[in-house]
Design a protein around this motif. Structure first.
Motif, mmCIF file in Angstrom:
data_model
loop_
_atom_site.group_PDB
_atom_site.id
_atom_site.type_symbol
_atom_site.label_atom_id
_atom_site.label_comp_id
_atom_site.label_asym_id
_atom_site.label_seq_id
_atom_site.Cartn_x
_atom_site.Cartn_y
_atom_site.Cartn_z
ATOM 1 N N HIS A 63 0.974 -1.225 0.189
ATOM 2 C CA HIS A 63 -0.001 0.012 0.065
ATOM 3 C C HIS A 63 0.945 1.132 -0.045
ATOM 4 O O HIS A 63 1.823 1.531 0.892
ATOM 5 C CB HIS A 63 -0.953 0.005 1.167
ATOM 6 C CG HIS A 63 -1.921 -1.128 1.366
ATOM 7 N ND1 HIS A 63 -3.064 -1.198 0.719
ATOM 8 C CD2 HIS A 63 -1.596 -2.356 2.007
ATOM 9 C CE1 HIS A 63 -3.476 -2.403 0.964
ATOM 10 N NE2 HIS A 63 -2.653 -2.977 1.601
ATOM 11 N N LEU A 64 0.654 2.220 -0.852
ATOM 12 C CA LEU A 64 1.425 3.403 -1.083
ATOM 13 C C LEU A 64 0.465 4.404 -0.750
ATOM 14 O O LEU A 64 -0.414 4.789 -1.455
ATOM 15 C CB LEU A 64 2.221 3.527 -2.287
ATOM 16 C CG LEU A 64 2.846 4.640 -2.496
ATOM 17 C CD1 LEU A 64 4.226 4.791 -1.723
ATOM 18 C CD2 LEU A 64 3.718 4.479 -4.004
ATOM 19 N N TYR A 65 0.970 5.482 0.106
ATOM 20 C CA TYR A 65 -0.037 6.651 0.401
ATOM 21 C C TYR A 65 0.735 8.052 0.094
ATOM 22 O O TYR A 65 2.012 7.910 0.105
ATOM 23 C CB TYR A 65 -0.355 6.638 1.686
ATOM 24 C CG TYR A 65 -0.847 5.204 2.417
ATOM 25 C CD1 TYR A 65 -2.330 5.266 2.115
ATOM 26 C CD2 TYR A 65 -0.027 4.647 3.134
ATOM 27 C CE1 TYR A 65 -2.724 3.844 2.713
ATOM 28 C CE2 TYR A 65 -0.709 3.291 3.568
ATOM 29 C CZ TYR A 65 -1.988 3.080 3.279
ATOM 30 O OH TYR A 65 -2.743 1.690 3.920
ATOM 31 N N LYS A 66 -0.118 8.882 -0.284
ATOM 32 C CA LYS A 66 0.646 10.211 -0.439
ATOM 33 C C LYS A 66 1.092 10.753 0.696
ATOM 34 O O LYS A 66 0.145 10.962 1.545
ATOM 35 C CB LYS A 66 -0.296 11.016 -1.623
ATOM 36 C CG LYS A 66 -0.479 10.322 -2.933
ATOM 37 C CD LYS A 66 -1.197 11.220 -3.689
ATOM 38 C CE LYS A 66 -1.241 10.420 -5.393
ATOM 39 N NZ LYS A 66 -2.221 11.110 -6.258
ATOM 40 N N MET A 67 1.882 11.860 0.646
ATOM 41 C CA MET A 67 2.129 12.553 1.912
ATOM 42 C C MET A 67 0.974 13.335 2.340
ATOM 43 O O MET A 67 0.877 13.551 3.583
ATOM 44 C CB MET A 67 3.600 13.328 1.598
ATOM 45 C CG MET A 67 4.670 12.856 1.434
ATOM 46 S SD MET A 67 5.425 12.288 3.308
ATOM 47 C CE MET A 67 6.208 13.741 3.780
ATOM 48 N N PRO A 68 0.388 14.155 1.663
ATOM 49 C CA PRO A 68 -0.746 14.924 2.339
ATOM 50 C C PRO A 68 -2.081 14.116 2.683
ATOM 51 O O PRO A 68 -3.050 14.659 3.070
ATOM 52 C CB PRO A 68 -1.226 15.720 0.957
ATOM 53 C CG PRO A 68 -0.048 15.671 -0.051
ATOM 54 C CD PRO A 68 0.404 14.426 0.384
ATOM 55 N N ASP A 69 -2.227 12.798 2.456
ATOM 56 C CA ASP A 69 -3.270 12.035 2.708
ATOM 57 C C ASP A 69 -3.385 11.764 4.151
ATOM 58 O O ASP A 69 -3.139 10.454 4.690
ATOM 59 C CB ASP A 69 -3.100 10.677 1.898
ATOM 60 C CG ASP A 69 -4.693 9.994 2.100
ATOM 61 O OD1 ASP A 69 -5.456 10.287 2.643
ATOM 62 O OD2 ASP A 69 -4.356 8.805 1.520
ATOM 63 N N VAL A 70 -3.612 12.688 4.983
ATOM 64 C CA VAL A 70 -3.583 12.465 6.410
ATOM 65 C C VAL A 70 -4.902 11.767 7.082
ATOM 66 O O VAL A 70 -5.122 11.429 8.027
ATOM 67 C CB VAL A 70 -3.597 14.140 7.205
ATOM 68 C CG1 VAL A 70 -2.120 14.426 7.258
ATOM 69 C CG2 VAL A 70 -4.801 14.763 6.863
ATOM 70 N N GLY A 71 -5.634 11.208 5.820
ATOM 71 C CA GLY A 71 -6.887 10.433 6.474
ATOM 72 C C GLY A 71 -6.518 9.146 6.112
ATOM 73 O O GLY A 71 -7.637 8.323 6.136
ATOM 74 N N ALA A 72 -5.312 8.614 5.437
ATOM 75 C CA ALA A 72 -5.225 7.297 5.263
ATOM 76 C C ALA A 72 -5.069 6.332 6.473
ATOM 77 O O ALA A 72 -5.094 7.017 7.555
ATOM 78 C CB ALA A 72 -3.594 7.452 4.627
ATOM 79 N N PRO A 73 -5.215 5.252 6.365
ATOM 80 C CA PRO A 73 -5.388 4.351 7.497
ATOM 81 C C PRO A 73 -4.146 4.375 8.503
ATOM 82 O O PRO A 73 -4.339 4.293 9.606
ATOM 83 C CB PRO A 73 -5.440 2.802 7.120
ATOM 84 C CG PRO A 73 -5.846 3.170 5.544
ATOM 85 C CD PRO A 73 -5.439 4.562 5.053
ATOM 86 N N ILE A 74 -3.012 4.479 8.297
ATOM 87 C CA ILE A 74 -1.796 4.747 9.054
ATOM 88 C C ILE A 74 -1.807 5.963 9.949
ATOM 89 O O ILE A 74 -1.134 6.169 10.579
ATOM 90 C CB ILE A 74 -0.653 4.434 8.117
ATOM 91 C CG1 ILE A 74 -0.327 5.641 7.136
ATOM 92 C CG2 ILE A 74 -0.536 2.975 7.562
ATOM 93 C CD1 ILE A 74 0.810 5.433 6.543
ATOM 94 N N ALA A 75 -2.869 6.881 9.608
ATOM 95 C CA ALA A 75 -2.850 8.075 10.400
ATOM 96 C C ALA A 75 -3.535 7.791 11.578
ATOM 97 O O ALA A 75 -3.784 8.965 12.561
ATOM 98 C CB ALA A 75 -3.324 9.041 9.537
ATOM 99 N N SER A 76 -4.165 6.737 11.877
ATOM 100 C CA SER A 76 -4.996 6.513 12.863
ATOM 101 C C SER A 76 -4.533 5.397 13.815
ATOM 102 O O SER A 76 -3.903 4.183 13.120
ATOM 103 C CB SER A 76 -6.465 6.191 12.456
ATOM 104 O OG SER A 76 -7.254 5.391 13.748
ATOM 105 N N GLY A 77 -4.414 5.556 15.256
ATOM 106 C CA GLY A 77 -4.249 4.309 15.972
ATOM 107 C C GLY A 77 -4.931 3.268 16.156
ATOM 108 O O GLY A 77 -4.503 1.996 16.546
ATOM 109 N N SER A 78 -6.125 3.239 15.629
ATOM 110 C CA SER A 78 -7.064 1.987 15.646
ATOM 111 C C SER A 78 -6.632 1.210 14.307
ATOM 112 O O SER A 78 -6.968 0.048 14.337
ATOM 113 C CB SER A 78 -8.422 2.505 15.295
ATOM 114 O OG SER A 78 -8.507 3.050 13.955
#
Length: 203
Positions: A63-78
């Motif tokens: 899975h590759l995310y963009k830097m501004p994507d602060v809504g990505a799964p890895i932005a959440s502790g859950s």
């Protein structure tokens, strides 16, 4: 949650992007799902140091995310993971993580690892260090991060640059409890570290 273990991999713009590329290959071999975020500077370094296009990250990451994507799964502790490896980690990225004021998905994901008390390993690529760098490393260590500059392990007697890179990557993955085959171990693969089996004293 998926039964497959997950690891977040951050790639910042310091020299040494090869560590990230090998880490992604290692995770695939180990059956660990990789969740990757790379800075624009990292993409530039990738092209400069390896001649590869940034699209190689999409090929090697699950899975590759963009830097501004602060809504990505890895932005959440859950979103449960084993933690996060930042390889290589620039001083700028390290400093931003230390402040807790995160401005991108990479540093947000690192902050999540810290707040969730998960493993955060920073392969800091800079030398020499000034006092501010060292103080930042102390602060991060006190916060729970592990500072791990990728230093050559000459005791492993590397024959190639790839050997050196693999040893550093393997030792970083050790910190997540992941045993990658190319990692050479003192007392096991390195004969100089071997000792005769301890003899049992007779009563």
């Amino acid at each position: 949650m998926s039964n497959q273990p997950r690891l977040v991999v951050g790639i910042s713009g310091a020299s040494g992007v090869v560590y990230a590329l090998r880490a992604l290959e290692a995770l695939r071999e180990l059956g660990v799902e990789s969740h990757v975020v790379a800075s624009k500077a990292a993409e530039m370094t990738l092209s400069y140091e390896t001649g590869l296009a940034p699209s190689v990250l999409r090929e090697r990451a699950d899975h590759l995310y963009k830097m501004p994507d602060v809504g990505a799964p890895i932005a959440s502790g859950s979103f449960r993971t084993l933690g996060m490896l930042v390889a290589p980690c620039s001083v700028r990225t390290m400093s931003e993580i230390a402040t807790g004021v995160t401005s991108s998905l990479l540093t947000r994901a690192a902050d999540v690892a810290l707040k969730e008390r998960r493993r955060l390993v920073l392969m800091v690529r800079e030398t020499p260090f000034h006092l501010g760098h060292l103080r930042t490393m102390v602060q991060l260590t006190e916060m729970g991060a592990i500072i791990m500059p990728p230093l050559p392990a000459f005791y492993a007697k590397p024959e190639t640059l790839d050997d050196m890179v693999d040893q550093s990557v393997g030792r970083a993955l050790d910190l997540f409890g992941l045993d990658w085959t190319p990692t050479r171990r003192w007392g096991e693969d390195i004969k100089e570290g071997a000792r005769p089996a301890a003899r049992t004293r007779k009563p």
